[in-house]
Design an enzyme around this catalytic site. Structure first.
Site, mmCIF file in Angstrom:
data_model
loop_
_atom_site.group_PDB
_atom_site.id
_atom_site.type_symbol
_atom_site.label_atom_id
_atom_site.label_comp_id
_atom_site.label_asym_id
_atom_site.label_seq_id
_atom_site.Cartn_x
_atom_site.Cartn_y
_atom_site.Cartn_z
ATOM 1 N N LYS A 129 38.694 37.833 21.859
ATOM 2 C CA LYS A 129 38.133 37.062 20.855
ATOM 3 C C LYS A 129 38.112 37.631 19.515
ATOM 4 C CE LYS A 129 34.033 37.481 23.094
ATOM 5 N NZ LYS A 129 32.497 37.352 23.374
ATOM 6 N N GLU A 174 43.444 33.389 30.762
ATOM 7 C CA GLU A 174 43.651 31.817 30.481
ATOM 8 C C GLU A 174 43.250 31.472 29.113
ATOM 9 O OE1 GLU A 174 43.581 27.757 33.128
ATOM 10 O OE2 GLU A 174 41.376 28.317 32.195
#
Length: 267
Positions: free
Chosen positions: A21, A140
């Protein structure tokens, strides 16, 4: 079910999600700081719940001792884009990265699922440095437009409610909604240049305004009160005109005044 410590088992995946992130948010910031268009609108991430891992392992017949390779989305990153075209650009950036290894891609945009689901999936191997050493985990990365994500979020909630046995009328309505979301993406792509230009103009104006106001504050700090007050008055007048060119000119003048004030302070 085995007797593993699930909290410890999921720690590397939680670390991977947090690091990924940060990396994609940093990529967005870097592109914008270079005055380049960023295909990233925003980034989210999650680690699959234990119950979801067990349900998926059962559905796919994955043995408990092969969860790390058999379940590819324990760590999941979702990146939202404004336009369908942004997804391919972002996929290219991910393919070029050296801090993760791309294993394969699944294009559910060109080849949508029967339900109407559209998204672009990239399965990567990511290395995390844990207290016990380096560990490779699968993650993913889902690339979606905002419209795709809205539809997928609703479908996921309904599937959870009905245990993936949706009533026929709900399936039909979801299918129509998926098509509507697809048409929305197509319409937005047709006016992409106008939208991007408008957003760039807004960002430029915001940046110039911040620079002017910060410069005025610096002049007050250097006790250039009269000069700061004059610039503030001119800014107030220009703010109502919405003239970006004149605001930029004022910004340059304020910048020069700050430079002179700093120079005099050092003298």
């Amino acid at each position: 079910m085995d007797g593993r410590d699930w909290k410890k088992f999921l720690l590397p995946y939680e670390q991977a999600v947090e690091e990924l992130k940060v990396k994609f948010k940093t990529l967005r910031t870097e592109l914008k700081s270079r005055d380049e268009y960023s295909p990233i609108e925003f980034v989210t991430g999650r680690v699959k719940r234990t119950s979801s891992i067990l349900e998926k392992a059962k559905r796919l017949s994955v043995p408990m001792d092969q969860l790390e390779t058999g379940i590819e989305d324990i760590a999941g990153i979702r990146i939202m884009c404004q336009f369908v075209e942004d997804i391919e650009r972002l996929a290219e950036l991910i393919r070029a990265r050296e801090d993760m290894t791309l294993l394969y891609e699944k294009d559910y945009i060109t080849n949508k699922k029967p339900s109407g689901y559209r998204s672009y999936h990239m399965i990567v191997e990511y290395r995390v440095q844990t207290a016990l050493g380096m560990k490779r985990v699968l993650a993913e990365i889902q690339l979606r437009t905002l419209a795709m994500n809205f539809w997928a979020t609703i479908e996921h909630s309904l599937n959870y409610k009905y245990r993936e046995s949706l009533p026929e009328d709900v399936v039909a309505r979801l299918s129509r909604a998926a098509e509507a979301a697809y048409q929305l993406d197509q319409e937005m792509s047709s006016i992409r240049e106008e939208i991007v230009e408008a957003q760039k103009l807004f960002e430029d104006k915001s940046s110039i305004v911040a620079k002017v106001l910060n410069g005025i504050q610096e002049l007050y700090f250097h006790l250039r009160v009269r000069e700061a007050a004059q610039f503030q008055m001119r800014f107030n007048e220009l703010w109502d005109t919405d003239d970006v060119w004149l605001l930029k000119k004022l910004s340059n003048e304020v910048d020069q005044a700050v430079h002179r004030a700093k120079k005099n302070s050092l003298a």
